[in-house]
Scaffold this motif. Structure first.
Motif, short mmCIF file in Angstrom:
data_model
loop_
_atom_site.label_atom_id
_atom_site.label_comp_id
_atom_site.label_asym_id
_atom_site.label_seq_id
_atom_site.Cartn_x
_atom_site.Cartn_y
_atom_site.Cartn_z
N ILE A 173 0.84 -1.21 0.00
CA ILE A 173 0.00 0.00 0.00
C ILE A 173 0.87 1.25 0.00
CG2 ILE A 173 -1.64 1.32 1.40
CD1 ILE A 173 -2.90 -1.36 2.20
N VAL A 174 1.98 1.23 0.73
CA VAL A 174 2.89 2.38 0.74
C VAL A 174 3.50 2.58 -0.65
CG1 VAL A 174 5.09 3.20 1.67
CG2 VAL A 174 3.38 2.27 3.20
N GLU A 175 3.84 1.50 -1.33
CA GLU A 175 4.38 1.61 -2.70
C GLU A 175 3.34 2.18 -3.66
OE1 GLU A 175 7.47 1.13 -3.81
OE2 GLU A 175 8.09 0.76 -1.75
N LEU A 176 2.09 1.77 -3.53
CA LEU A 176 1.02 2.33 -4.35
C LEU A 176 0.81 3.82 -4.06
CD1 LEU A 176 -1.59 -0.56 -4.32
CD2 LEU A 176 -0.15 0.16 -6.22
N ALA A 177 0.94 4.19 -2.79
CA ALA A 177 0.79 5.60 -2.42
C ALA A 177 1.91 6.44 -3.05
CB ALA A 177 0.81 5.75 -0.90
N LEU A 178 3.11 5.89 -3.11
CA LEU A 178 4.20 6.61 -3.78
C LEU A 178 3.92 6.80 -5.26
CD1 LEU A 178 7.35 5.10 -2.06
CD2 LEU A 178 6.46 7.41 -1.84
N GLY A 179 3.27 5.81 -5.87
CA GLY A 179 2.87 5.96 -7.27
C GLY A 179 1.84 7.06 -7.45
N LEU A 180 0.91 7.20 -6.49
CA LEU A 180 -0.06 8.28 -6.56
C LEU A 180 0.59 9.64 -6.38
CD1 LEU A 180 -3.11 6.94 -4.52
CD2 LEU A 180 -3.00 7.38 -6.95
N ILE A 181 1.63 9.69 -5.56
CA ILE A 181 2.31 10.96 -5.34
C ILE A 181 3.02 11.42 -6.61
CG2 ILE A 181 4.21 12.05 -4.05
CD1 ILE A 181 3.39 10.22 -1.68
N LYS A 182 3.54 10.50 -7.40
CA LYS A 182 4.24 10.83 -8.64
C LYS A 182 3.30 11.07 -9.81
CE LYS A 182 8.21 8.08 -7.30
NZ LYS A 182 9.01 6.89 -7.63
N ALA A 183 2.01 10.85 -9.64
CA ALA A 183 1.04 10.91 -10.74
C ALA A 183 0.99 12.24 -11.48
CB ALA A 183 -0.34 10.53 -10.23
N PRO A 184 0.97 13.41 -10.82
CA PRO A 184 0.85 14.66 -11.59
C PRO A 184 2.00 14.86 -12.57
CG PRO A 184 0.44 15.09 -9.28
CD PRO A 184 0.91 13.68 -9.38
N ILE A 185 3.19 14.52 -12.17
CA ILE A 185 4.34 14.69 -13.07
C ILE A 185 4.24 13.74 -14.24
CG2 ILE A 185 6.86 14.49 -13.21
CD1 ILE A 185 6.86 15.29 -10.20
N LEU A 186 3.84 12.51 -13.99
CA LEU A 186 3.70 11.53 -15.06
C LEU A 186 2.60 11.90 -16.04
CD1 LEU A 186 4.13 8.24 -13.00
CD2 LEU A 186 5.81 9.38 -14.45
N VAL A 187 1.50 12.47 -15.54
CA VAL A 187 0.40 12.88 -16.42
C VAL A 187 0.84 14.02 -17.33
CG1 VAL A 187 -1.86 14.00 -16.42
CG2 VAL A 187 -1.45 12.06 -14.95
N LEU A 188 1.53 15.01 -16.78
CA LEU A 188 2.00 16.12 -17.61
C LEU A 188 3.01 15.66 -18.65
CD1 LEU A 188 2.25 19.18 -15.23
CD2 LEU A 188 0.77 18.87 -17.19
N LYS A 189 3.92 14.77 -18.27
CA LYS A 189 4.87 14.23 -19.24
C LYS A 189 4.16 13.47 -20.34
CE LYS A 189 9.01 13.73 -16.43
NZ LYS A 189 9.96 12.77 -15.85
N TRP A 190 3.15 12.68 -20.00
CA TRP A 190 2.44 11.90 -20.98
C TRP A 190 1.71 12.81 -21.96
CZ3 TRP A 190 -2.73 11.08 -22.29
CH2 TRP A 190 -2.96 10.00 -23.14
N PHE A 191 1.05 13.86 -21.45
CA PHE A 191 0.32 14.77 -22.33
C PHE A 191 1.27 15.54 -23.24
CE2 PHE A 191 -3.71 14.25 -20.15
CZ PHE A 191 -4.60 14.48 -21.19
#
Length: 79
Positions: A55-73
């Motif tokens: 669960i902690v590893e999944l939470a770290l993935g959620l924390i990195k989400a905004p940067i990954l979304v902007l890079k993808w777009f």
């Protein structure tokens, strides 16, 4: 803007289109921070719980989400 379009790193249209989704990802990352803090505390109390670590590893993935979304777009929109 860009000298050649093959190595273009300036994509303002992709950045602007990605902003609403990055905002939603930012809200998810706040939830991820809360889950990360609670999970980290639970891991310190009982380190044998493997599910808390996942669960902690999944939470770290959620924390990195905004940067990954902007890079993808920005990668999807051409110059």
């Amino acid at each position: 803007m860009c000298s050649d379009c093959c190595d273009c790193e300036c994509r303002p249209l992709g950045f602007l289109l990605g902003l609403p989704f990055a905002f939603l990802s930012l809200l998810l990352s706040v939830i991820g921070v809360i889950v990360w803090i609670v999970g980290l505390a639970l891991t310190c109390i009982c380190p044998c719980c493997l599910c808390v670590t996942i669960i902690v590893e999944l939470a770290l993935g959620l924390i990195k989400a905004p940067i990954l979304v902007l890079k993808w777009f920005t990668e999807k929109i051409p110059c």
